[in-house]
Design a protein around this motif. Structure first.
Motif: not given
Length: 232
Positions: A130-134, A142-146, A161-167
């Motif tokens: 949220e902060y970096l988008t604002m 980049y987020i890696y989520y399990s 929706r908010l992260l760029p493609e591939g991130h």
């Protein structure tokens, strides 16, 4: 200095039988840094009283305009069972915030930020997002989520929706998913996105086992900026 405030439960979102999201509106709102945490007690109390039994949770949002705080809580142990049973919309709890130094790099606004999350360990990274988008800096993230299963990939659609493609890379370990890889997350999943292990930033939040695994393997790759947020 921490703030003690009563908080109204605005909504409860059920992601699974053991993962719920609580949206709180605090009476005394104070700005905080993305990645920090709070203490929550079911008792109604104030700053002058002895602080009662409570639990700590990462703040999963950053939107000072809304003055809302989101928490993603996993039901584990007697107190979180009480939270699940007692915190329903329009009830009141008390929070004390904000604490912690699991925050975005203070003196670097350019290098990539890699966030590795297990389960509800996604919470602080949602506030990063949220902060970096604002602030127009989401390209760094980049987020890696399990998670165990698809329904426990909290805010998956927002992340897409908010992260760029591939991130964004997601994984499920218990149930197969059409949107995620059905296996454990590995450090090799991060390597293709890294240009310089010595300069970029690596955040890990999740269980003790996940943190130890990624800390050791990132250090073997030469990572120097590693930040850990461990929970049981």
């Amino acid at each position: 200095m921490s703030i003690v405030s009563s908080a109204l439960v605005v909504d409860v979102i059920v992601h699974s039988d053991i993962v719920h999201e609580f949206i709180l509106r605090v009476d005394e709102f104070e700005d905080y840094e993305p990645g920090q945490f709070l203490q929550l007690t079911l008792d109604q109390t104030d700053a002058s009283a002895l602080w009662p039994e409570s639990r700590t949770f990462s703040i999963a949002s950053y939107n000072p305009q809304e003055k809302l705080i989101r928490l993603i809580i996993k039901k584990v142990g007697s107190y979180t069972i009480r939270i699940f049973n007692e915190l329903v919309p329009n009830t009141i709890c008390t929070v004390k915030y904000a604490y912690g130094d699991f925050m975005l790099p203070m003196f670097d606004e350019e290098e990539k930020i890699h966030c590795i999350a297990g389960g509800t360990g996604i919470a602080p990274f949602l506030s990063f997002l949220e902060y970096l988008t604002m602030n127009g800096k989401v390209n760094r993230l980049y987020i890696y989520y399990s998670a165990r299963k698809e329904s426990e990939l909290v805010h998956f659609e927002d992340l897409k929706r908010l992260l760029p493609e591939g991130h964004l890379k997601t994984f499920t370990t218990r149930k197969t998913s059409s949107t995620s890889e059905n296996r454990r997350m590995l450090v090799s999943d991060i390597i293709p996105n890294v240009n310089d292990f010595t300069e970029e930033h690596f955040y890990v939040c999740g269980s003790k086992g996940l943190i130890e695994k990624f800390k050791d393997e990132l250090e073997e790759k030469g990572a120097e900026n590693i930040y850990l947020d461990e929970w049981d």
